[in-house]
Write a protein that holds these residues in place. Structure first.
Motif, PDB file in Angstrom:
ATOM      1  N   LYS A 353      -4.812  12.984  10.486  1.00 27.68           N
ATOM      2  CA  LYS A 353      -4.137  14.121   9.918  1.00 27.68           C
ATOM      3  C   LYS A 353      -4.039  14.559   8.504  1.00 27.68           C
ATOM      4  N   ALA A 354      -5.027  13.973   7.801  1.00 25.94           N
ATOM      5  CA  ALA A 354      -4.889  13.980   6.136  1.00 25.94           C
ATOM      6  C   ALA A 354      -4.792  15.506   5.885  1.00 25.94           C
ATOM      7  N   PHE A 355      -5.600  16.418   6.540  1.00 29.36           N
ATOM      8  CA  PHE A 355      -5.578  17.698   6.131  1.00 29.36           C
ATOM      9  C   PHE A 355      -4.753  18.561   6.931  1.00 29.36           C
ATOM     10  N   LYS A 356      -4.107  18.311   7.882  1.00 33.31           N
ATOM     11  CA  LYS A 356      -3.528  19.075   8.851  1.00 33.31           C
ATOM     12  C   LYS A 356      -2.170  19.807   8.201  1.00 33.31           C
ATOM     13  N   ILE A 357      -1.640  19.182   7.302  1.00 29.95           N
ATOM     14  CA  ILE A 357      -0.629  19.710   6.582  1.00 29.95           C
ATOM     15  C   ILE A 357      -1.048  20.886   5.773  1.00 29.95           C
ATOM     16  N   LEU A 358      -2.107  21.050   5.295  1.00 24.32           N
ATOM     17  CA  LEU A 358      -2.639  22.182   4.408  1.00 24.32           C
ATOM     18  C   LEU A 358      -2.960  23.546   5.279  1.00 24.32           C
TER      19      LEU A 358
END
Length: 678
Positions: A353-358
């Motif tokens: 989920k490293a990029f999910k918040i972006l």
């Protein structure tokens, strides 16, 4: 003589009355001096030290008192002002002879007990006598004052309306009064804590109130809790219980007095804010500008902790980052562009989920890392992804899911082939226009290309065939790059692309072509055939094109005079703008160039040409006048040629005809030197 006894009697009665008056007046003065010796006549300030305040009578309601931190299972209280103890005696009945106890509203008060019968008034039971006083307020230097609801002291009118929410300094808090139950609470309390004096070094801080003993009845605790709830209803009073250091609210801070009198708490209606946590500074080698942070070649091993919601661009090119945690971008959720090229990032090192918040990310660059598959859970807002020069060896049908807004996808320099790329891999890409798959291991054109595709680049693969079904669903394709492959003209199917209506550019450089391919797209404008082994241009090979070919590059081939027919350029005479025939084996200028009226750039350098006849480049027209039978007029029509390269041939420039380049406006546009010699 009879008058004298009468006068003596009257004089004696007067003396007795004066004596009684003096005794009655001595009691308040003695009590006042006693309280001053105990230090009770001093008001408490909101800082660490106590100040002596001027004497004031019956002012507005006081600021709530501050209970002291308990010491040795006792409770200490601070009372704002008892200066006027001798001036304002209570009318409560006094019970002398019962160990100094007092009676208030029918309740028995122990000696040294302190309570507040009314807001802003504090009473003390001292040796059977009830002594009450009102709170002193700090004088204000402002023209207009108001007293906020639930407060005892006035404030300046410009800040009074926001006392509960604004932040004030400790020096601005004048006096803080003690806390006791309301008069209604006294009816519910049978036992009150006793107090004993607590002397300081120079000044007496307050009165120590002893906590209720453990052997009291159980119902006393219930009544105490009920009284505590009642006190919470009145914002002008602070709680008198022991402060809980474990569950202290954020608005309560603890300080210690300079006089070693113990710590105290700031009341909650005067909140002292906790200063915001500052983000750690950027590492050395990083710079910031507006909404961009750049850490190029900064020797970073991890993504720096940054907290800036306004940041939109982050450049971390050329570092030694190996992992991207799930929380790496929590402080910068509004990023639109991230460049992580030339690091050491691995696929296992990227959190799921490293990029999910972006939620606003549009461009993600991961070139030059060690990824073996495309990261999962990429934001659907992405419009451009670059994962060139990694170790990608597979793309399954879910590898690009949810990327419906993706326009550009670059996956060059990996280990992809038709064997490990699913035909369904590109299905989710409903907006893809630009696809680069160069420097991989494809032998055929990948299947399942998106219908929206406009540009496809497959250079430096091992493609040997272009089948009829390759581009059946890509009706919008405009550019195809196939240079540095293994294509031969007979391996290109006749119906592979001839019916494409939007295909304008094909690059077939550095393949294995011996002839210019037939069945080229009708809409073709730009054809690049550099670096093949082409020996011949078949006649009418461009004749079916509409509107017609504009750019033809045949450099670095094996063309000879016999390989170019008079009709080889048929169909392109009126459209061709650039013609490159350099680095071939031509011995003369090819036929048909003089017919190319829109030609601007001609390259014939590095061939074996020995002469340039006047009519090969510039066409000469001879017209006859019907009225003059013997006069000939030479009419040379102007050409659009701007650049002609003929260097590195075998031309003797001294023997050139003056009409060889007559159609060219400037002789500076003709390059003839150097020339070869035998």
């Amino acid at each position: 003589m009879q008058v004298t006894p009468l006068a003596c009697y009257i004089l004696l009665v007067c003396l007795c009355m004066d004596s009684c008056r003096n005794e009655a007046g001595a009691l308040p003065r003695t009590r006042s001096r006693r309280m001053q010796r105990r230090g009770l006549g001093r008001g408490s300030s909101a800082g660490h030290r106590l100040r002596r305040q001027p004497r004031m009578e019956l002012l507005d309601p006081a600021v709530p008192g501050i209970p002291l931190i308990n010491i040795d299972d006792s409770v200490m209280g601070v009372f704002d002002s008892l200066i006027g103890l001798g001036e304002h005696e209570s009318s409560y009945s006094v019970l002398p002879g019962k160990k100094g106890q007092c009676s208030a509203n029918g309740m028995v008060m122990y000696d040294k007990a302190v309570w507040s019968p009314k807001p802003c008034i504090t009473c003390l039971c001292s040796r059977g006598e009830v002594i009450c006083d009102t709170t002193l307020c700090h004088p204000l230097n402002c023209p207009h004052t108001i007293t906020p609801a639930g407060e005892c002291c006035p404030v300046c009118s410009d800040t009074g309306s926001s006392l509960d929410s604004s932040i004030i300094s400790l020096d601005d808090i004048s006096e803080l009064s003690g806390d006791s139950p309301e008069p209604t609470d006294l009816d519910n309390t049978n036992a009150l804590p006793s107090a004993r004096p607590q002397p300081g070094k120079d000044e007496l801080l307050g009165i120590e109130v002893i906590e209720i003993k453990e052997d009291h009845k159980k119902d006393e605790k219930k009544r105490k809790r009920k009284g505590r709830r009642n006190r919470q209803k009145h914002k002008g009073h602070r709680r008198g219980k022991r402060p809980d250091t474990k569950n202290r609210p954020a608005g309560e801070l603890q300080y210690e007095s300079d006089e070693d009198d113990g710590p105290f708490r700031i009341p909650s209606n005067f909140p002292i804010p906790i200063p915001p946590m500052e983000a750690p500074p950027l590492p050395s080698g990083c710079s910031t500008s507006d909404t961009t942070v750049s850490c190029i070649n900064a020797k970073l091993t991890q993504i720096p902790p940054i907290s800036d919601p306004d940041l939109t661009s982050l450049d971390l090119t050329g570092n030694s980052i190996t992992t991207i945690s799930d929380e790496a971008f929590n402080g910068i959720p509004n990023l639109e562009w991230i460049d992580l090229s030339k690091n050491n990032i691995t696929s296992p090192g990227i959190g799921p989920k490293a990029f999910k918040i972006l939620k606003k990310l549009k461009r993600l660059y991961l070139d030059g890392n060690m990824l073996v598959h495309i990261p999962s859970e990429l934001p659907s807002t992405l419009e451009e992804i670059k994962i060139n020069d990694n170790h990608l060896h597979t793309i399954d049908e879910d590898g690009l899911k949810d990327l419906k807004n993706l326009v550009t996808l670059e996956l060059e320099g990996n280990q992809l082939s038709e064997a490990n790329v699913s035909p369904l891999a590109f299905n989710p890409l409903k907006s893809l226009c630009y696809l680069r798959l160069g420097r991989n291991k494809f032998r055929i054109i990948p299947q399942g290309l998106p219908a929206t595709l406009e540009e496809l680049y497959l250079e430096n693969n091992q493609i040997e065939e272009v089948s009829e079904i390759c581009f059946n669903h890509t009706r919008n394709i405009n550019v195809i790059g196939l240079k540095h492959n293994k294509l031969e003209e007979h391996r290109i199917a006749p119906l592979a692309w001839i019916n494409q209506e939007n295909l304008e550019s094909i690059d077939l450089s550095y393949n294995k072509l011996y002839h210019v391919p037939s069945y080229l797209p009708k809409s073709l404008l730009h054809l690049v055939l550099i670096g093949n082994q082409i020996e011949r241009i078949p006649g009418y090979v461009f004749g079916h094109m509409k509107p017609g070919l504009e750019y033809l590059y045949l450099s670095f081939n094996k063309l000879t005079d016999d390989g170019i027919d008079p009709v080889s350029f048929f169909g392109a005479y009126h459209t061709l703008r650039e013609l490159f025939l350099d680095h071939n084996e031509l011995k003369s200028v090819p036929f048909g160039i003089d017919e190319m009226r829109k030609l601007r750039f001609l390259r014939l350098n590095n061939n074996k040409i020995r002469t340039v006849p006047p009519e090969r480049i510039c066409r000469t027209r001879i017209s006859h006048d019907d009225h003059d039978t013997s006069e000939e007029e030479e009419d040379s029509e102007d050409s659009r040629l701007e650049h002609v390269h003929l260097e590195n041939n075998y031309i003797n420039t001294r023997k050139l005809s003056p009409h060889s380049f007559s159609c060219i406006r400037s002789y500076c546009s003709v390059v003839l030197k150097p020339q070869k010699t035998k």
